[in-house]
Design a protein around this motif. Structure first.
Motif, short mmCIF file in Angstrom:
data_model
loop_
_atom_site.label_atom_id
_atom_site.label_comp_id
_atom_site.label_asym_id
_atom_site.label_seq_id
_atom_site.Cartn_x
_atom_site.Cartn_y
_atom_site.Cartn_z
N ARG A 4 0.82 -1.20 0.00
CA ARG A 4 0.00 0.00 0.00
C ARG A 4 0.86 1.25 0.00
O ARG A 4 0.54 2.24 -0.66
N GLU A 5 1.97 1.19 0.72
CA GLU A 5 2.87 2.36 0.76
C GLU A 5 3.51 2.59 -0.61
O GLU A 5 3.63 3.72 -1.08
N ARG A 6 3.91 1.50 -1.26
CA ARG A 6 4.47 1.62 -2.61
C ARG A 6 3.46 2.27 -3.56
O ARG A 6 3.78 3.15 -4.35
N GLU A 7 2.23 1.79 -3.44
CA GLU A 7 1.18 2.29 -4.32
C GLU A 7 0.95 3.77 -4.08
O GLU A 7 0.83 4.57 -5.02
N GLY A 8 0.92 4.17 -2.81
CA GLY A 8 0.69 5.58 -2.49
C GLY A 8 1.82 6.46 -3.01
O GLY A 8 1.59 7.56 -3.53
N ARG A 9 3.05 5.99 -2.84
CA ARG A 9 4.19 6.78 -3.31
C ARG A 9 4.19 6.88 -4.85
O ARG A 9 4.57 7.92 -5.41
N ALA A 10 3.80 5.82 -5.52
CA ALA A 10 3.74 5.85 -6.99
C ALA A 10 2.72 6.89 -7.46
O ALA A 10 2.98 7.67 -8.39
N VAL A 11 1.54 6.90 -6.80
CA VAL A 11 0.50 7.86 -7.17
C VAL A 11 0.98 9.29 -6.87
O VAL A 11 0.75 10.22 -7.66
N ALA A 12 1.66 9.46 -5.75
CA ALA A 12 2.17 10.79 -5.41
C ALA A 12 3.21 11.26 -6.43
O ALA A 12 3.29 12.46 -6.75
N ALA A 40 11.56 5.52 -8.75
CA ALA A 40 12.27 6.00 -7.58
C ALA A 40 11.38 6.02 -6.35
O ALA A 40 11.80 5.63 -5.25
N ALA A 41 10.13 6.47 -6.53
CA ALA A 41 9.23 6.59 -5.38
C ALA A 41 8.78 5.23 -4.87
O ALA A 41 8.68 5.02 -3.65
N ALA A 42 8.52 4.29 -5.76
CA ALA A 42 7.97 2.99 -5.34
C ALA A 42 9.02 1.90 -5.30
O ALA A 42 8.68 0.72 -5.13
N GLU A 43 10.28 2.27 -5.42
CA GLU A 43 11.39 1.32 -5.39
C GLU A 43 11.17 0.17 -6.38
O GLU A 43 11.22 -1.00 -6.06
N ASP A 84 7.10 -7.78 -10.39
CA ASP A 84 5.67 -8.03 -10.53
C ASP A 84 4.96 -7.61 -9.24
O ASP A 84 4.69 -8.43 -8.35
N VAL A 85 4.70 -6.30 -9.16
CA VAL A 85 4.04 -5.74 -7.98
C VAL A 85 2.74 -5.10 -8.44
O VAL A 85 2.76 -4.11 -9.20
N PRO A 86 1.56 -5.59 -8.08
CA PRO A 86 0.30 -4.99 -8.52
C PRO A 86 0.08 -3.61 -7.90
O PRO A 86 0.11 -3.47 -6.68
N LEU A 87 -0.12 -2.64 -8.76
CA LEU A 87 -0.33 -1.26 -8.31
C LEU A 87 -1.57 -0.70 -9.02
O LEU A 87 -1.46 0.19 -9.88
N PRO A 88 -2.77 -1.20 -8.71
CA PRO A 88 -3.98 -0.75 -9.41
C PRO A 88 -4.25 0.74 -9.25
O PRO A 88 -4.78 1.38 -10.17
N ALA A 89 -3.90 1.33 -8.12
CA ALA A 89 -4.13 2.76 -7.93
C ALA A 89 -3.27 3.57 -8.90
O ALA A 89 -3.66 4.66 -9.35
N LEU A 90 -2.06 3.05 -9.20
CA LEU A 90 -1.20 3.73 -10.19
C LEU A 90 -1.86 3.74 -11.56
O LEU A 90 -1.87 4.76 -12.25
N ALA A 91 -2.44 2.60 -11.96
CA ALA A 91 -3.12 2.53 -13.26
C ALA A 91 -4.27 3.52 -13.31
O ALA A 91 -4.51 4.17 -14.34
N THR A 92 -5.00 3.67 -12.18
CA THR A 92 -6.12 4.62 -12.14
C THR A 92 -5.61 6.05 -12.27
O THR A 92 -6.18 6.87 -13.01
N ALA A 93 -4.52 6.38 -11.56
CA ALA A 93 -3.98 7.74 -11.59
C ALA A 93 -3.43 8.10 -12.96
O ALA A 93 -3.43 9.27 -13.37
N LEU A 94 -3.00 7.08 -13.68
CA LEU A 94 -2.41 7.35 -15.01
C LEU A 94 -3.47 7.59 -16.08
O LEU A 94 -3.13 8.04 -17.18
#
Length: 331
Positions: A4-12, A40-43, A84-94
């Motif tokens: 969740r932290e990775r996902e949040g940082r990616a969206v930010a 960089a943000a989501a490592e 292979d890290v699922p980041l659905p919030a990133l896909a939405t933000a994009l």
């Protein structure tokens, strides 16, 4: 780092990149810079975007998590991240970002197509103007080299009527007026036909020799020396040589009045050889201006692959010689 932290940082990271003011002359959004910021943000080791058939990104490009990116209920592209890290919030933000990128790409394509169309239109206008100028120059040459012969003959006929009127009176001069009227009619007819792009009938129907005989046989100062069995050449060749010969005769009538003129045509194994020679006073070719009428002679023969040369010496007359090679299709 938790998912969740990775996902949040990616969206930010996406929000942070979009907040950077656009630099004139650079793409916006800059998808490569955006992918690097997300990594960089989501490592992440790699982040790649596909928008409108174009792929861009940063880092490792290999097996990983892939998701479609949608906006406005339409698919705008896809995102892939490594590992292979699922980041659905990133896909939405994009979604909005990919929409803007796709629209920018389509606008660029339309601009390029518009620029190409504008260049093609400009080229078309230039070609049309060039074609019109070429037609105008061709008509100008035809009038100069063809109709001018009749005008020169008219001038000579008028001079003869004047001389007869002075020397022998009106009754004798009246007999020559019929010839003058006939020449006026012929000149008018030729100017109309030339302006309409119509070649002399004898030239079209019977060839170069017949056309020159028709136009020049009545001139006592012109001798025609033509092969008895002169072959037919392509229309463009016959037309070019006809007008060059007529111009040579016209020049002799204008600049060497009273001189004898010989027009010679010969078939050779290599092609058509021709000349117009006069016994006039001649001139110094070096003193001719570059834009003299003799340029027309070279232009005509060059257009059919031939050459023309004018030689003259003061006191020794002038000769126009030319040659048009025989092409395989002419035999």
């Amino acid at each position: 780092m938790r998912l969740r932290e990775r996902e949040g940082r990616a969206v930010a990271a996406v929000s942070g990149c979009l907040a950077v003011p656009r630099t004139p002359g650079t793409p916006w959004p800059d998808l490569t810079a955006l992918a690097e910021a997300v990594c960089a943000a989501a490592e992440l080791r790699g982040c790649w975007f596909t928008v409108g058939g174009a792929r861009s990104g940063w880092g490792e490009d290999g097996p990983g998590w892939v998701a479609a990116v949608e906006h406005g209920a339409e698919e705008q592209g896809s995102v892939a991240v490594v590992p292979d890290v699922p980041l659905p919030a990133l896909a939405t933000a994009l979604g909005p970002v990919f929409t803007v990128a796709r629209l920018e790409s389509e606008a660029d394509e339309l601009r390029r197509a518009g620029d190409a169309a504008a260049r093609e239109l400009a080229d078309g206008r230039w070609r049309a103007a060039a074609d019109m100028d070429r037609e105008r120059r061709g008509l100008e040459r035809d009038l100069h080299d063809g109709a001018q012969h009749h005008l020169v003959a008219l001038r000579m006929a008028v001079g003869l009527v004047e001389h007869t009127l002075t020397a022998r009176g009106g009754a004798a001069a009246l007999a020559r007026l019929d010839d003058l009227v006939s020449r006026l009619d012929a000149a008018e007819d030729l100017v109309v036909r030339t302006a309409s792009g119509i070649l002399p009938l004898a030239l079209v129907a019977h060839g170069l020799a017949a056309a020159l005989v028709t136009e020049l046989a009545e001139h006592a100062d012109v001798t025609l020396d033509i092969d008895d069995a002169l072959r037919r050449y392509p229309a463009a060749v016959e037309s070019a040589v006809y007008f060059v010969c007529m111009e040579g005769v016209n020049n002799a009538h204008k600049h060497a009045p009273g001189a004898h003129i010989t027009v010679r045509l010969r078939d050779t194994p290599r092609g058509l050889d021709f000349s117009v020679r006069d016994t006039g006073p001649g001139f110094d070719p070096a003193r001719l201006p570059p834009d003299s009428g003799l340029h027309n002679l070279n232009t005509r023969t060059a257009a059919v692959g031939g050459t023309t040369r004018v030689t003259s010496t003061p006191g020794k007359g002038t000769t126009v010689t030319g040659f048009v090679p025989l092409h395989p299709t002419d035999t």
